[in-house]
Design an enzyme around this catalytic site. Structure first.
Site, PDB file in Angstrom:
ATOM      1  N   ASP A   1       0.868  -1.241   0.039  1.00 37.79           N
ATOM      2  CA  ASP A   1       0.062   0.097  -0.034  1.00 37.79           C
ATOM      3  C   ASP A   1       0.718   1.146   0.205  1.00 37.79           C
ATOM      4  O   ASP A   1       0.384   2.096   0.421  1.00 37.79           O
ATOM      5  CB  ASP A   1      -0.866   0.098   1.110  1.00 37.79           C
ATOM      6  CG  ASP A   1      -0.134  -0.048   2.551  1.00 37.79           C
ATOM      7  OD1 ASP A   1       1.030  -0.014   2.530  1.00 37.79           O
ATOM      8  OD2 ASP A   1      -0.554  -0.186   3.649  1.00 37.79           O
TER       9      ASP A   1
ATOM     10  N   GLU B   1      -0.492  -9.102  -1.461  1.00 39.86           N
ATOM     11  CA  GLU B   1      -1.250  -8.455  -0.194  1.00 39.86           C
ATOM     12  C   GLU B   1      -2.384  -7.280  -0.238  1.00 39.86           C
ATOM     13  O   GLU B   1      -2.550  -6.341  -0.217  1.00 39.86           O
ATOM     14  CB  GLU B   1      -0.320  -7.464   0.941  1.00 39.86           C
ATOM     15  CG  GLU B   1      -0.581  -7.531   2.197  1.00 39.86           C
ATOM     16  CD  GLU B   1       0.043  -6.769   2.957  1.00 39.86           C
ATOM     17  OE1 GLU B   1       0.542  -5.490   2.850  1.00 39.86           O
ATOM     18  OE2 GLU B   1       1.101  -7.402   3.806  1.00 39.86           O
TER      19      GLU B   1
ATOM     20  N   GLU C   1      -2.428   5.192   2.796  1.00 48.33           N
ATOM     21  CA  GLU C   1      -2.212   3.696   2.237  1.00 48.33           C
ATOM     22  C   GLU C   1      -3.583   3.095   1.953  1.00 48.33           C
ATOM     23  O   GLU C   1      -3.744   2.198   1.358  1.00 48.33           O
ATOM     24  CB  GLU C   1      -1.825   2.864   3.301  1.00 48.33           C
ATOM     25  CG  GLU C   1      -0.107   3.017   3.632  1.00 48.33           C
ATOM     26  CD  GLU C   1       0.199   4.362   4.451  1.00 48.33           C
ATOM     27  OE1 GLU C   1      -0.925   5.101   5.015  1.00 48.33           O
ATOM     28  OE2 GLU C   1       1.263   4.802   4.771  1.00 48.33           O
TER      29      GLU C   1
ATOM     30  N   HIS D   1       5.580   5.417  13.571  1.00 48.47           N
ATOM     31  CA  HIS D   1       5.800   6.250  12.358  1.00 48.47           C
ATOM     32  C   HIS D   1       4.771   6.773  11.260  1.00 48.47           C
ATOM     33  O   HIS D   1       5.067   7.540  10.517  1.00 48.47           O
ATOM     34  CB  HIS D   1       6.761   5.230  11.557  1.00 48.47           C
ATOM     35  CG  HIS D   1       5.999   4.425  10.736  1.00 48.47           C
ATOM     36  ND1 HIS D   1       5.547   3.313  11.237  1.00 48.47           N
ATOM     37  CD2 HIS D   1       5.696   4.401   9.343  1.00 48.47           C
ATOM     38  CE1 HIS D   1       5.050   2.434  10.217  1.00 48.47           C
ATOM     39  NE2 HIS D   1       5.050   3.196   9.151  1.00 48.47           N
TER      40      HIS D   1
ATOM     41  N   ARG E   1       1.995   8.349   9.156  1.00 46.88           N
ATOM     42  CA  ARG E   1       1.623   9.807   8.611  1.00 46.88           C
ATOM     43  C   ARG E   1       0.267  10.341   9.537  1.00 46.88           C
ATOM     44  O   ARG E   1       0.487  11.701   9.877  1.00 46.88           O
ATOM     45  CB  ARG E   1       1.201   9.924   7.421  1.00 46.88           C
ATOM     46  CG  ARG E   1       2.346  10.400   6.383  1.00 46.88           C
ATOM     47  CD  ARG E   1       1.931  10.553   4.991  1.00 46.88           C
ATOM     48  NE  ARG E   1       3.000  11.161   4.138  1.00 46.88           N
ATOM     49  CZ  ARG E   1       4.066  10.631   3.796  1.00 46.88           C
ATOM     50  NH1 ARG E   1       4.367   9.218   4.265  1.00 46.88           N
ATOM     51  NH2 ARG E   1       5.091  11.380   3.107  1.00 46.88           N
TER      52      ARG E   1
ATOM     53  N   HIS F   1      12.084   5.660  13.519  1.00 41.90           N
ATOM     54  CA  HIS F   1      12.149   5.628  12.166  1.00 41.90           C
ATOM     55  C   HIS F   1      13.059   6.929  11.801  1.00 41.90           C
ATOM     56  O   HIS F   1      12.972   7.918  12.514  1.00 41.90           O
ATOM     57  CB  HIS F   1      10.633   6.089  11.713  1.00 41.90           C
ATOM     58  CG  HIS F   1      10.439   5.918  10.135  1.00 41.90           C
ATOM     59  ND1 HIS F   1      10.875   6.909   9.366  1.00 41.90           N
ATOM     60  CD2 HIS F   1       9.656   4.705   9.506  1.00 41.90           C
ATOM     61  CE1 HIS F   1      10.154   6.293   8.055  1.00 41.90           C
ATOM     62  NE2 HIS F   1       9.920   5.133   8.198  1.00 41.90           N
TER      63      HIS F   1
HETATM   64  C1  UD1 Z   1       6.515   4.816   4.181  1.00 44.52           C
HETATM   65  C2  UD1 Z   1       5.140   4.246   3.405  1.00 44.52           C
HETATM   66  C3  UD1 Z   1       4.279   3.561   4.547  1.00 44.52           C
HETATM   67  C4  UD1 Z   1       5.222   2.536   5.341  1.00 44.52           C
HETATM   68  C5  UD1 Z   1       6.401   3.132   5.918  1.00 44.52           C
HETATM   69  C6  UD1 Z   1       7.389   1.993   6.310  1.00 44.52           C
HETATM   70  C7  UD1 Z   1       4.091   5.749   1.850  1.00 44.52           C
HETATM   71  C8  UD1 Z   1       3.110   6.864   1.523  1.00 44.52           C
HETATM   72  N1  UD1 Z   1       4.460   5.605   3.008  1.00 44.52           N
HETATM   73  O1  UD1 Z   1       6.332   5.991   5.036  1.00 44.52           O
HETATM   74  O2  UD1 Z   1       3.216   3.135   4.041  1.00 44.52           O
HETATM   75  O3  UD1 Z   1       4.418   2.040   6.577  1.00 44.52           O
HETATM   76  O4  UD1 Z   1       7.086   3.716   4.700  1.00 44.52           O
HETATM   77  O5  UD1 Z   1       8.480   2.481   7.099  1.00 44.52           O
HETATM   78  O6  UD1 Z   1       4.468   5.271   1.210  1.00 44.52           O
HETATM   79  N2  UD1 Z   1      13.855   8.107   5.529  1.00 44.52           N
HETATM   80  C9  UD1 Z   1      15.390   8.154   5.512  1.00 44.52           C
HETATM   81  N3  UD1 Z   1      15.999   6.708   5.278  1.00 44.52           N
HETATM   82  C10 UD1 Z   1      15.184   5.723   4.905  1.00 44.52           C
HETATM   83  C11 UD1 Z   1      13.757   5.690   4.923  1.00 44.52           C
HETATM   84  C12 UD1 Z   1      13.023   7.015   5.162  1.00 44.52           C
HETATM   85  O7  UD1 Z   1      16.119   8.799   5.970  1.00 44.52           O
HETATM   86  O8  UD1 Z   1      15.872   4.796   4.469  1.00 44.52           O
HETATM   87  C13 UD1 Z   1      13.406   9.553   5.750  1.00 44.52           C
HETATM   88  C14 UD1 Z   1      13.440  10.634   4.719  1.00 44.52           C
HETATM   89  O9  UD1 Z   1      13.670  11.897   5.066  1.00 44.52           O
HETATM   90  C15 UD1 Z   1      12.121  10.508   4.132  1.00 44.52           C
HETATM   91  C16 UD1 Z   1      11.365  10.247   4.950  1.00 44.52           C
HETATM   92  O10 UD1 Z   1      12.009   9.376   5.881  1.00 44.52           O
HETATM   93  O11 UD1 Z   1      11.939  11.573   3.131  1.00 44.52           O
HETATM   94  C17 UD1 Z   1      10.063   9.495   4.862  1.00 44.52           C
HETATM   95  O12 UD1 Z   1       9.924   8.463   3.850  1.00 44.52           O
HETATM   96  P1  UD1 Z   1       8.540   8.059   3.142  1.00 44.52           P
HETATM   97  O13 UD1 Z   1       8.890   6.711   2.523  1.00 44.52           O
HETATM   98  O14 UD1 Z   1       8.176   9.153   2.284  1.00 44.52           O
HETATM   99  O15 UD1 Z   1       7.482   7.647   4.208  1.00 44.52           O
HETATM  100  P2  UD1 Z   1       7.413   6.812   5.339  1.00 44.52           P
HETATM  101  O16 UD1 Z   1       6.837   7.388   6.641  1.00 44.52           O
HETATM  102  O17 UD1 Z   1       8.690   6.138   5.597  1.00 44.52           O
HETATM  103  N1  UDP Z   2      10.880  -3.449  11.183  1.00 47.51           N
HETATM  104  C1  UDP Z   2      12.610  -3.752  11.030  1.00 47.51           C
HETATM  105  N2  UDP Z   2      13.202  -2.787  12.252  1.00 47.51           N
HETATM  106  C2  UDP Z   2      12.637  -1.563  12.749  1.00 47.51           C
HETATM  107  C3  UDP Z   2      11.507  -1.835  12.834  1.00 47.51           C
HETATM  108  C4  UDP Z   2      10.406  -2.580  12.014  1.00 47.51           C
HETATM  109  O1  UDP Z   2      13.288  -4.483  10.820  1.00 47.51           O
HETATM  110  O2  UDP Z   2      13.586  -0.894  13.649  1.00 47.51           O
HETATM  111  C5  UDP Z   2      10.433  -4.388  10.629  1.00 47.51           C
HETATM  112  C6  UDP Z   2       9.375  -5.340  11.166  1.00 47.51           C
HETATM  113  O3  UDP Z   2       9.745  -6.398  11.634  1.00 47.51           O
HETATM  114  C7  UDP Z   2       8.423  -5.470   9.943  1.00 47.51           C
HETATM  115  C8  UDP Z   2       8.608  -4.143   9.111  1.00 47.51           C
HETATM  116  O4  UDP Z   2       9.850  -3.663   9.395  1.00 47.51           O
HETATM  117  O5  UDP Z   2       8.422  -6.593   9.299  1.00 47.51           O
HETATM  118  C9  UDP Z   2       7.469  -3.187   9.256  1.00 47.51           C
HETATM  119  O6  UDP Z   2       7.921  -1.980   8.709  1.00 47.51           O
HETATM  120  P1  UDP Z   2       7.028  -0.605   9.228  1.00 47.51           P
HETATM  121  O7  UDP Z   2       6.704  -0.548  10.671  1.00 47.51           O
HETATM  122  O8  UDP Z   2       8.388   0.630   8.931  1.00 47.51           O
HETATM  123  O9  UDP Z   2       5.980  -0.307   8.121  1.00 47.51           O
HETATM  124  P2  UDP Z   2       4.494  -0.762   8.037  1.00 47.51           P
HETATM  125  O10 UDP Z   2       4.412  -2.216   8.131  1.00 47.51           O
HETATM  126  O11 UDP Z   2       3.844  -0.196   9.143  1.00 47.51           O
HETATM  127  O12 UDP Z   2       4.154  -0.548   6.730  1.00 47.51           O
END
Ligand code: UD1
Ligand code: UDP
Length: 373
Positions: A99, A121, A135, A212, A214, A245
């Protein structure tokens, strides 16, 4: 024999964890499939550690992540680059997962090329447009765009049928997260980081926390952080481990409240291998994550979900997951109840597998073989 070209595309940590077993299964069947792995790198570090753990080398890396990226920025970057890749590769099918914005943008670009889409999924719903945001709508639109719908559970299948999806295109496979978890949790691991060294032998109860989403940015994250602080003062014999996060929005909301609390360990996000072991070591889990709601029941760990709604009701029905919302008082009350009542705890901590048996990717690849043939 001409092989069937399958592109798998993913970009964030949870997609990578849940698509890795599918990629491995496709690679096992290399006589039938030519597997092309595309990563958008919507996440960078969080994605790379999963690729390394599962030994996956992407064929294309869009490398799109930017700090504080907006949804529209992710969408446009993924769509433009995906179009180029699709034109070059002409796959039989593109597999997307879940999603995220990567999922929706890659699906839309694939639809524009009139190429088949398989959605892993599929069918999870809250029926609330803004919960989870974005999502819920990402997943629904991706389902509409898809030709093959891999639903993890019967409930997800029923949600798709209610929306008019064709029964013949829906396959209940289990969730591939269980494939990934069962593989990873059996790899031996010892904590060696400064913050967590020796935690296995501390003999203290551990509460694992993640947040984490939104829809929780701002006030809700502040409430969550304040609740953890209050709980850590009330239960000074418990260790709270909170891998934060990397999103600066999340860090700015939780770190000031929790960084100097003695029994709260704020860490960098843990790699998937240590994280699975930390779930195993934990007494209970407080989270707003989707994937963790699916993993923890398998390991018999109670989960309190800090969200107003969940698209994963199966864990709640199995009795191992409870929704506690995002108000500080409610979180403190529900966690306290679980910590103070052995009976309640025992009831919630039974192992249950509503999300699968670890063979979801095997089923998906088998279905692909017969469908594409
Ligand atoms: C995204 C997904 C969310 C998922 C989450 C898992 C969307 C809209 N959201 O949200 O569904 O639950 O990932 O974690 O697709 N960043 C880093 N390094 C990384 C990853 C992220 O620095 O490896 C920081 C960056 O500043 C980035 C921000 O996190 O701009 C947000 O990342 P983004 O993928 O846009 O949103 P998530 O909140 O991670
Ligand atoms: N996870 C991880 N390290 C962390 C936090 C989460 O490996 O510090 C793993 C967790 O076991 C799960 C996945 O990341 O498999 C979930 O990711 P996240 O919570 O970021 O996204 P969501 O599932 O809410 O989309």
């Amino acid at each position: 024999m001409l092989k069937l070209k399958v592109i798998t595309v993913f970009g964030t940590r949870p997609e990578a964890i849940k698509m890795a077993p599918v990629v491995k299964e496709l690679e096992k069947n290399s006589d039938t499939f030519d597997t092309v792995v595309v990563v958008t790198a919507q996440h960078r570090e969080l994605l790379d550690q999963v690729l390394e753990l599962f030994d996956i080398q992407p064929d294309y890396d869009m490398n799109i992540m930017q700090e504080r990226q907006s949804l529209a920025e992710i969408t446009t970057r993924v769509m433009t680059k995906m179009e180029e890749i699709l034109k070059k590769e002409s796959p039989q099918i593109v597999l997307v997962h879940g999603d995220t914005t990567t999922t929706l943008a890659a699906s839309l670009a694939t639809f524009y090329q009139k190429t088949l889409i398989g959605h892993v999924e599929a069918g999870l719903r809250t029926r609330d447009k803004y919960n989870p945001f974005p999502e819920e709508i990402n997943r629904k639109l991706t389902d509409d765009l898809s030709d093959l719908l891999f639903a993890p559970t019967e409930m997800a299948k029923n949600a798709l049928l209610e929306e008019g999806a064709n029964d013949e295109n829906i396959f209940v496979t289990g969730n591939t997260v269980i494939d990934a978890l069962l593989h990873t949790v059996n790899i031996p691991f010892e904590f060696s980081s400064t913050e967590l060294k020796g935690i296995e032998s501390s003999n203290k109860r551990i509460i694992l926390v993640t947040a984490h989403r939104r829809e929780n940015w701002g006030k809700n994250l502040h409430e969550i952080a304040t609740a953890i602080k209050e709980l850590s003062q009330k239960y000074s014999d418990i260790i709270f481990v909170f891998p934060v996060h990397p999103n600066p929005v999340v860090r700015e909301a939780v770190s000031p409240t929790l960084q100097d609390v003695e029994n709260v360990i704020l860490t960098e996000p843990l790699e998937y291998l240590p994280f699975c072991h930390l779930i195993k070591l934990s007494y209970l889990i407080l989270t707003d994550s989707g994937g963790i709601q699916e993993e923890a029941p398998s390991l018999g760990k109670p989960v309190l979900v800090m969200r107003e709604k969940t698209e994963r009701p199966e864990g709640i029905m199995a009795g191992t997951v409870k929704l506690v919302g995002t108000r500080k008082e409610k979180i403190v009350e529900k966690v306290s109840m679980l910590l103070d009542s052995k009976e309640l705890y025992e009831k919630m901590s039974k192992a249950s597998n509503p999300y699968g048996d670890g063979k979801a990717s095997f089923r998906i690849v088998k279905i692909l073989k017969s469908y594409l043939a």
